[in-house]
Design a protein around this motif. Structure first.
Motif, PDB file in Angstrom:
ATOM      1  N   ASN A 184       8.019   0.890 -13.598  1.00 62.57           N
ATOM      2  CA  ASN A 184       9.243   1.348 -15.237  1.00 62.57           C
ATOM      3  C   ASN A 184       8.099   0.489 -15.428  1.00 62.57           C
ATOM      4  O   ASN A 184       7.800   0.696 -16.986  1.00 62.57           O
ATOM      5  N   THR A 185       8.106  -0.911 -16.029  1.00 65.13           N
ATOM      6  CA  THR A 185       7.005  -1.668 -16.613  1.00 65.13           C
ATOM      7  C   THR A 185       6.134  -1.008 -16.828  1.00 65.13           C
ATOM      8  O   THR A 185       5.236  -1.390 -17.910  1.00 65.13           O
ATOM      9  N   ALA A 191      10.754 -11.746 -14.733  1.00 59.64           N
ATOM     10  CA  ALA A 191       9.960 -11.796 -15.560  1.00 59.64           C
ATOM     11  C   ALA A 191       8.544 -11.197 -15.857  1.00 59.64           C
ATOM     12  O   ALA A 191       7.478 -10.415 -15.322  1.00 59.64           O
ATOM     13  N   HIS A 207       6.763   1.951 -19.295  1.00 56.84           N
ATOM     14  CA  HIS A 207       7.333   1.597 -20.891  1.00 56.84           C
ATOM     15  C   HIS A 207       6.319   0.744 -21.041  1.00 56.84           C
ATOM     16  O   HIS A 207       6.072   1.253 -22.202  1.00 56.84           O
ATOM     17  N   ASP A 208       5.352   0.101 -20.924  1.00 57.59           N
ATOM     18  CA  ASP A 208       4.257  -0.205 -21.166  1.00 57.59           C
ATOM     19  C   ASP A 208       3.211   0.093 -21.923  1.00 57.59           C
ATOM     20  O   ASP A 208       2.515   0.742 -23.093  1.00 57.59           O
ATOM     21  N   ILE A 215       7.014  -9.187 -12.333  1.00 59.81           N
ATOM     22  CA  ILE A 215       7.304  -8.264 -12.754  1.00 59.81           C
ATOM     23  C   ILE A 215       5.845  -7.494 -13.139  1.00 59.81           C
ATOM     24  O   ILE A 215       4.877  -6.649 -13.391  1.00 59.81           O
ATOM     25  N   ASN A 216       5.725  -7.808 -14.257  1.00 61.03           N
ATOM     26  CA  ASN A 216       4.525  -8.355 -15.565  1.00 61.03           C
ATOM     27  C   ASN A 216       3.339  -8.802 -14.765  1.00 61.03           C
ATOM     28  O   ASN A 216       2.113  -7.522 -15.158  1.00 61.03           O
ATOM     29  N   PRO A 276      10.815  -1.421 -10.533  1.00 59.02           N
ATOM     30  CA  PRO A 276      11.158  -2.511 -12.056  1.00 59.02           C
ATOM     31  C   PRO A 276       9.938  -2.624 -12.472  1.00 59.02           C
ATOM     32  O   PRO A 276       9.395  -2.579 -13.576  1.00 59.02           O
ATOM     33  N   ILE A 277       8.963  -2.494 -11.182  1.00 61.90           N
ATOM     34  CA  ILE A 277       7.252  -2.606 -11.440  1.00 61.90           C
ATOM     35  C   ILE A 277       6.503  -1.406 -12.080  1.00 61.90           C
ATOM     36  O   ILE A 277       5.905  -1.377 -12.934  1.00 61.90           O
ATOM     37  N   SER A 310       2.828  -5.968 -12.640  1.00 54.94           N
ATOM     38  CA  SER A 310       2.023  -3.986 -13.126  1.00 54.94           C
ATOM     39  C   SER A 310       1.408  -4.109 -13.499  1.00 54.94           C
ATOM     40  O   SER A 310      -0.013  -3.389 -13.577  1.00 54.94           O
ATOM     41  N   ASP A 365      17.441  -5.332 -27.471  1.00 54.39           N
ATOM     42  CA  ASP A 365      16.860  -4.470 -26.916  1.00 54.39           C
ATOM     43  C   ASP A 365      16.862  -3.027 -27.090  1.00 54.39           C
ATOM     44  O   ASP A 365      16.607  -2.025 -26.477  1.00 54.39           O
TER      45      ASP A 365
END
Length: 417
Positions: free
Chosen positions: A314-315, A261, A318-319, A264-265, A311-312, A268, A357
């Motif tokens: 989507n992060t 994570a 989502h954020d 990925i974070n 995943p990037i 992003s 979650d």
């Protein structure tokens, strides 16, 4: 990305003599242990028990083996290392005691006395005389200056125990090596230095990437806004470097059981900064096919491309969805199931287990978009978190909307400041 070994040039070292007084006797013992390991010795064991033993002597014995490969013969030799930490010159009696003790042990091929200081010429002469009359064991002495030469050829140990001996360029190489080989990010003073001296490694997009990932993970991107501070060309290179290495990074994290994570974070954040500064067209291309900006001939199947950026992407959405709807929004709202039902769990003898979650996202056609970029009779794209576009055109469209959210929300903050 592959494992890298550090190759340090003279410019990467401070030219002053190494100061072994900076480390304690116990750390000096550990330094020797790690140095031998880096040099290729195997079967390393302490002969005097646990760490810190024989502290009054300032040293303890190490046993190790080393394979010597020659054109005519290959053999494994046994070594006995005696570590001696002194504030002054090593005493002759200590050297004599070590050598004579080792001579009574026929299982050792070599005896090495390792000292942080020097040994007197009469003591070295005594060792030569002993060696003339005794074929085995072979006796060697590593004095402080000898140890310095060995450490400069084995910089990982040097950087670990005497980091002050490295120039900034050398410390940067160690940071790159620790990340590439161990997935360890810089923090604390290392991260401070990378920020303060960021212009000194302008062309090194890989090191800049490491610094930005670390800032997101351990630092403060509000106080140190890497994504807004560095110029667009450098930011673009960092983003492309990050996307090209997503799969190698994830594989290395899996092998070392590191948290993915963090990567990925960090990516992003980098992609959002790129989106804000250069727009959705180029940002979408970096996400979708960074190979376009790398060496020719590199190509990934569409499925692997999608799995890499999903995943990037989507992060990011989502954020943005969570943060944008925190200020009242009649379009999108988030309900965490556990938070909704956990209160009454306290009245149950056997509480109902909830998925921590699991989140419900409510997306409405009605209501007004607070920032005015979604029509009243349309759904907000931030509420469609499971619809990652698989085509470049879809990426461009969704990123254009995300850019509008970033600009509008940050603009509100600027007006209210």
């Amino acid at each position: 990305m592959t494992d890298i070994a550090i190759t340090l040039a003279d410019i990467d070292f401070l030219q002053e003599q190494l100061n072994f007084s900076e480390i304690s006797p116990v750390d000096f013992e550990n330094l020797v242990f790690h140095l031998l390991d880096e040099m290729g010795f195997s079967n390393l064991t302490w002969r005097k028990g646990g760490e810190g033993n024989s502290a009054t002597d300032g040293g303890r014995d190490l046993e190790a083996t080393f394979w010597t490969v020659l054109p005519a013969v290959s053999k494994e030799e046994k070594y006995w290392f005696e570590v001696k930490y002194r504030k002054g010159q090593l005493e002759k009696s200590q050297v004599q005691g070590t050598v004579l003790n080792a001579a009574g042990n026929n299982s050792k091929d070599n005896v090495v006395i390792v000292a942080n200081k020097t040994i007197s010429n009469p003591t070295l002469d005594w060792i030569k005389e002993f060696q003339n009359t005794h074929k085995t064991p072979s006796v060697s002495v590593w004095q402080g200056h000898d140890l310095e030469l060995l450490l400069r050829k084995n910089p990982r140990t040097l950087a670990r125990f005497l980091p002050s001996s490295l120039a900034f360029s050398g410390r940067c190489k160690v940071i790159e090596s620790k990340f590439s080989n161990l997935m360890l990010l810089p923090a604390g003073g290392e991260l401070d230095e990378l920020w303060n001296k960021r212009e000194e490694y302008y062309e090194n997009s890989y090191l800049t990437l490491i610094a930005m990932l670390a800032e997101v993970a351990y630092g403060d991107v509000v106080a140190r806004q890497w994504g807004l501070d560095i110029d667009e060309a450098r930011l673009f290179a960092v983003a492309a470097t990050g996307m090209l290495n997503v799969y190698p990074f994830i594989l290395k994290c899996s092998a070392l059981n590191r948290e993915q994570a963090i990567l990925i974070n960090g990516l992003s954040y980098i992609i959002q900064c790129l989106l804000l500064r250069i727009g959705e067209e180029l940002t979408a291309k970096v996400l979708f096919n960074p190979e376009e900006f790398a060496e020719p001939g590199m190509e990934l199947p569409d499925k692997l491309r999608f799995n890499r950026y999903e995943p990037i992407f989507n992060t990011i959405f989502h954020d943005l969805s969570v943060r944008c709807s925190e200020i009242f929004c009649s379009k999108v709202s988030h309900i965490h199931k556990q938070k909704k039902s956990s209160y009454f769990n306290r009245f149950l003898q056997v509480p109902v287990k909830e998925d921590e979650d699991e989140t419900l996202i409510l997306n409405s056609l009605h209501g007004d978009c607070r920032i005015g970029i979604v029509a009243k009779d349309e759904y907000c794209p931030l509420g469609n978190l499971n619809e990652t576009p698989e085509a470049l055109s879809g990426l461009v469209e969704r990123l254009k909307f995300a850019r509008g959210v970033i600009i509008s929300r940050s603009g509100e903050l600027s007006e209210n400041a």
